[in-house]
Every structure is written in C-alpha cells, then in structure tokens.
Design an enzyme around this catalytic site. Structure first.
Site, PDB file in Angstrom:
ATOM      1  N   VAL A 112       0.808  -1.219   0.000  1.00 10.06           N
ATOM      2  CA  VAL A 112       0.000   0.000   0.000  1.00 10.06           C
ATOM      3  C   VAL A 112       0.845   1.276   0.000  1.00 10.06           C
ATOM      4  O   VAL A 112       0.379   2.331  -0.430  1.00 10.06           O
ATOM      5  CB  VAL A 112      -0.957   0.017   1.217  1.00 10.06           C
ATOM      6  CG1 VAL A 112      -1.973  -1.097   1.110  1.00 10.06           C
ATOM      7  CG2 VAL A 112      -0.180  -0.092   2.530  1.00 10.06           C
ATOM      8  N   ASN A 151       0.889  -6.618   7.901  1.00  9.82           N
ATOM      9  CA  ASN A 151       2.177  -6.014   7.570  1.00  9.82           C
ATOM     10  C   ASN A 151       1.977  -4.598   7.021  1.00  9.82           C
ATOM     11  O   ASN A 151       1.287  -4.406   6.026  1.00  9.82           O
ATOM     12  CB  ASN A 151       2.913  -6.866   6.532  1.00  9.82           C
ATOM     13  CG  ASN A 151       4.363  -6.445   6.347  1.00  9.82           C
ATOM     14  OD1 ASN A 151       4.687  -5.268   6.312  1.00  9.82           O
ATOM     15  ND2 ASN A 151       5.237  -7.422   6.217  1.00  9.82           N
ATOM     16  N   LEU A 153       3.871  -2.769   5.313  1.00 12.75           N
ATOM     17  CA  LEU A 153       4.398  -2.604   3.963  1.00 12.75           C
ATOM     18  C   LEU A 153       3.566  -3.344   2.922  1.00 12.75           C
ATOM     19  O   LEU A 153       3.742  -3.116   1.721  1.00 12.75           O
ATOM     20  CB  LEU A 153       5.847  -3.099   3.892  1.00 12.75           C
ATOM     21  CG  LEU A 153       6.898  -2.262   4.621  1.00 12.75           C
ATOM     22  CD1 LEU A 153       8.269  -2.907   4.468  1.00 12.75           C
ATOM     23  CD2 LEU A 153       6.929  -0.831   4.086  1.00 12.75           C
ATOM     24  N   GLU A 154       2.669  -4.215   3.354  1.00 15.09           N
ATOM     25  CA  GLU A 154       1.880  -4.997   2.404  1.00 15.09           C
ATOM     26  C   GLU A 154       0.440  -4.471   2.339  1.00 15.09           C
ATOM     27  O   GLU A 154       0.170  -3.528   1.617  1.00 15.09           O
ATOM     28  CB  GLU A 154       1.964  -6.478   2.777  1.00 15.09           C
ATOM     29  CG  GLU A 154       3.397  -7.018   2.655  1.00 15.09           C
ATOM     30  CD  GLU A 154       3.509  -8.499   2.925  1.00 15.09           C
ATOM     31  OE1 GLU A 154       2.634  -9.278   2.469  1.00 15.09           O
ATOM     32  OE2 GLU A 154       4.471  -8.910   3.606  1.00 15.09           O
ATOM     33  N   MET A 155      -0.456  -5.045   3.137  1.00 12.90           N
ATOM     34  CA  MET A 155      -1.854  -4.595   3.063  1.00 12.90           C
ATOM     35  C   MET A 155      -2.217  -3.625   4.185  1.00 12.90           C
ATOM     36  O   MET A 155      -3.211  -2.905   4.090  1.00 12.90           O
ATOM     37  CB  MET A 155      -2.783  -5.808   3.054  1.00 12.90           C
ATOM     38  CG  MET A 155      -2.475  -6.762   1.901  1.00 12.90           C
ATOM     39  SD  MET A 155      -3.504  -8.234   1.834  1.00 12.90           S
ATOM     40  CE  MET A 155      -4.860  -7.630   0.830  1.00 12.90           C
TER      41      MET A 155
END
Length: 253
Positions: A112, A151, A153-155
């Site tokens: 994201v 996370n 850095l992810e979702m």
C-alpha cells in the site's frame, strides 16, 4: 646484420611462443570441459540409488469436490478484492498473479505504501507446504494470512476493518450467509480464502513428469542440476514438497 635486428627477432620469438601457449591453454580448457561434462553425465546415470533415496513425489492430481464450489468462488472473489487492504488498492492477487506464475517477476513486491522488502513466493501448490513465508515462520495457511494483512508494507489492515467493510455490502452479506452460519467474520473470510487457495494446483508440469520417470521432458543440464541438488544435500533442508521444488527452480533460474 642479424645483430642489428636482434630485438625484432627476439620480439617475434616471444610473440610466437605466447601464441603457442595460448592455443595450448585453450585446448586444455576444452578438454577439461569435455571431461567434466562426461563425468557429470556418468554421475547422473550412476547415482540412481541417491535419486531413489531422496527424490520427492510429483504434484498429485487433486479431486475436485463439487460441494466446495460456492466456497471456492467466494474465496476467489476475496483473493481479488483490494478492499482487504487499508487503501483499497492492494489485493492478494496484486502480489500473487494467479493468471501467470502465482507470484511476481520482480525482485521485491510492493504494498500500500509502494515499498516492500521481500519477493512474493508462488501460490501454486501451496497446499503441499507445511511451512509458509520465506523464513518459514508460519505453520498453517490460517496463520499465514495474517502476515500480509497486518504487515504495514503490504496490506496494512486489520480484521475488524475488513469485516466492517465487507459487512456494508449486501452481496457479501448474502454470499457469506448462504455458506456460513456465522456470517462475515475473520474466521469465515480466512476459510473461504484457504478453500480457494487449496485449488491452485499444477500437476503434470515437466518436473512432475520427470519425477514420474519421463526423462525426456528436462534437458540434460537441468537433470544434472537436480542430481547435484540431491547429492550435495540441498534436498535435506526444505521439509516439504513445494519448498524443495521452489529452492531447486530458484537455483536453476
């Protein structure tokens, strides 16, 4: 006269000798390479006992269960839905391309915030894994799903927000109510996703056919690489079918 051109003669002699040594070294290197190739093929044909002891099984053909079809469809919808992320732009499929290789052809997958720190592993044949993530920290798909969801850095999301977001949509409410008595919850979302992901199997790939005895489907170089992967002990570290396959294919690439 000869004394006058002694340096020219000396230079020509040195040059000629250098050319001779160069040609000899090329011939030696070529001979060594041919010997190594011959030894490799000999080793490949002679080490069947090692292959029999350490070989893994081919990806099995899974039996489709018709009663699971509605759950699979719902799981696919969730897998493709970017609403599971905090900014509504990143879905599971964003990093795991199920219409391609089950992963991404880039060094680092981004979430994201447009950043990341790991390459996404393939989703194909994930049901054959016993551990998940590159560092193998999760021991079930149920636990694994929490990783990308939470996370940053992810979702960068959480289950309360996801449940609330999906519950506001009539199509999701009816879909979950039809198949789950509990309706939309963290557990039912995970279950639908897992039922879908367990269908992502790829039997009869060339490597599977090779494991089943068809040696014509892989090049001699790939076959030798597979033999070395076993004889050098690489196969003993991964503890499940897909970890072995991913390691071998990553090294081969």
């Amino acid at each position: 006269m000869i004394f006058k051109y002694r340096w020219v003669i000396a230079t020509l002699i040195i040059f000629g000798f250098s050319v001779y040594l160069f040609q000899q070294s090329k011939q030696h290197a070529s001979l060594v390479k041919r010997v190594e190739i011959d030894e490799g093929h000999t080793q490949l044909s002679q080490d069947n006992s090692i292959l029999d002891q350490t070989s893994i099984a081919a990806v099995p053909t899974f039996v489709f269960e018709p009663d699971k079809k509605p759950h699979i469809i719902l799981g696919l919808r969730l897998f493709l839905d970017p609403q599971l992320s905090s900014n509504g732009q990143v879905s599971c499929e964003s990093c795991h391309h199920i219409y391609d290789n089950g992963a991404e052809d880039i060094a680092v997958s981004t979430g994201v915030k447009g950043a990341g720190n790991r390459n996404s592993p393939t989703m194909f044949n994930i049901g054959l894994n016993s551990r998940f993530f590159w560092d193998r920290r999760a021991n079930s798909l149920y636990e694994q799903i929490d990783g990308p969801i939470h996370n940053p850095l992810e979702m960068n999301s959480n289950w309360d927000d996801i449940v609330a977001r999906l519950s506001n949509q009539a199509s999701y409410r009816s879909a979950f109510a039809e198949h789950y008595d509990e309706g939309i919850t963290e557990d039912t979302i995970k279950d639908a996703l897992i039922v879908f992901m367990l269908q992502l199997n790829t039997p009869d790939a060339p490597f599977d056919k090779y494991l089943q005895g068809d040696t014509s489907v892989m090049s001699s170089a790939a076959a030798l690489g597979w033999q070395k992967f076993q004889s050098l002990g690489c196969i003993h570290c991964p503890k499940d079918v897909m970890s072995v396959a991913i390691c071998f294919r990553s090294l081969a690439a």
